[in-house]
Design a protein around this motif. Structure first.
Motif, short mmCIF file in Angstrom:
data_model
loop_
_atom_site.label_atom_id
_atom_site.label_comp_id
_atom_site.label_asym_id
_atom_site.label_seq_id
_atom_site.Cartn_x
_atom_site.Cartn_y
_atom_site.Cartn_z
N GLN A 50 0.84 -1.22 0.00
CA GLN A 50 0.00 0.00 0.00
C GLN A 50 0.87 1.27 0.00
O GLN A 50 0.53 2.26 -0.66
N ALA B 32 2.08 1.79 -3.44
CA ALA B 32 1.05 2.28 -4.35
C ALA B 32 0.73 3.76 -4.12
O ALA B 32 0.35 4.46 -5.05
N HIS B 33 0.88 4.25 -2.89
CA HIS B 33 0.36 5.59 -2.59
C HIS B 33 1.41 6.65 -2.26
O HIS B 33 1.13 7.83 -2.43
#
Ligand SMILES: NC(=O)c1ccc[n+]([C@@H]2O[C@H](COP(=O)([O-])OP(=O)(O)OC[C@H]3O[C@@H](n4cnc5c(N)ncnc54)[C@H](OP(=O)(O)O)[C@@H]3O)[C@@H](O)[C@H]2O)c1
Length: 256
Positions: free
Chosen positions: A22, A25-26
């Motif tokens: 995560q 991804a961010h």
């Protein structure tokens, strides 16, 4: 210019691996994500799925020399740590008199000592806006017969995080303690090797995706604690009002 990095311990499995995915991804403008665990192959597989540069650090963080190695790398490479996630940890269910001593002291070494050592080692490389996420557990809320040492280690993590948060307030470094109930990860392969989790607890099982999503959001909002699901938030509230002698007696009674 300093290299901007994220460090994740326990990245080869479960919640730590999910943090890596995560964050990858961010989080933008990160030069490298450092993935720490003992299983090199699992870290390599994870790194191959990431779009940011991932650095694999095969380390047993309970070994002092490995912490020294991490400290040297941070110093040599002029790093600025944007985020530290301490997820490495394990628990084993069973009464204190029945579990082997090394199984129990091992939890203290990894969940408490190694987490403290990694955090201490990273602090000089953190600055305004850096964030620390510590994996505690809802086991931190109250003592747990049948899981006594694990619950005590997580109470340490939660208490340590709260105090550290105050110490780092002026430097504007934010610490969040993450306290989920049972999460669906390989954690239970180890936890249940001598005894099983209460079925009532398993009813509250959540996914690592849910825990990490909420933890990253709470850390972003500079919250002190991240507690993922409604039943566990209710448990947290109960632990604040009911006598702990009563709660521990009920837990023991449920174990039959
Ligand atoms: N799953 C749950 O129900 C639950 C609930 C609340 C809190 N937590 C906490 O969340 C954290 C992550 O748990 P999880 O569910 O993701 O468990 P997991 O899937 O078993 O992952 C544990 C991680 O810790 C690493 N690790 C273990 N010993 C290590 C050592 N000596 N040095 C470096 N890394 C080590 C493991 O990697 P290697 O084996 O490759 O070293 C693995 O990556 C733990 O702190 C746990 O206490 C879990």
């Amino acid at each position: 210019m300093a290299k901007s990095i994220v460090i994740i311990t326990g990245a080869s499995s479960g919640i730590g691996m999910e943090f890596a995915l995560q964050i990858d991804a961010h989080l933008r403008k990160t030069d490298e994500i450092w993935l720490i665990a003992r299983n090199r192959q699992k870290l390599k597989t994870l790194a191959s799925q990431m779009r940011n540069n991932a650095r694999i650090l095969t380390m047993d963080i309970t070994v002092g020399a490995q912490i020294d190695r991490l400290r040297d790398m941070l110093a040599e490479e002029h790093c600025r740590i944007r985020m530290l996630v301490n997820s490495a940890g394990y628990g084993i269910i069973g009464d204190v008199a029945e579990l082997r001593l090394q199984e129990q002291t091992g939890m203290v070494q990894l969940n408490c000592e190694a987490l403290t050592a990694v955090t201490r080692c990273c602090l000089p490389y953190m600055s305004r806006g850096s964030r620390i996420i510590q994996m505690a557990s809802s086991a931190a809320f109250v003592a747990q017969p049948g899981f006594a040492v694990y619950a005590a280690t997580k109470a340490y993590v939660d208490s340590f995080s709260l105090a550290l948060r105050q110490e780092l307030k002026e430097r504007k470094i934010y610490v969040t303690s993450v306290c989920p109930g049972p999460v669906d990860t390989p954690f239970f392969d180890m936890a249940e090797k001598h005894g099983s989790t209460l079925s009532v607890k398993k009813l509250t099982l959540v996914s690592p995706e849910q825990v990490v999503q909420k933890a990253l959001r709470d850390s972003c909002h500079k919250r002190t604690r991240s507690v993922c699901s409604l039943p566990i938030q209710a448990f947290e509230a109960l632990c604040k009002v009911l006598p702990h002698t009563l709660i521990t007696a009920v837990i023991r009674w449920l174990q039959g």
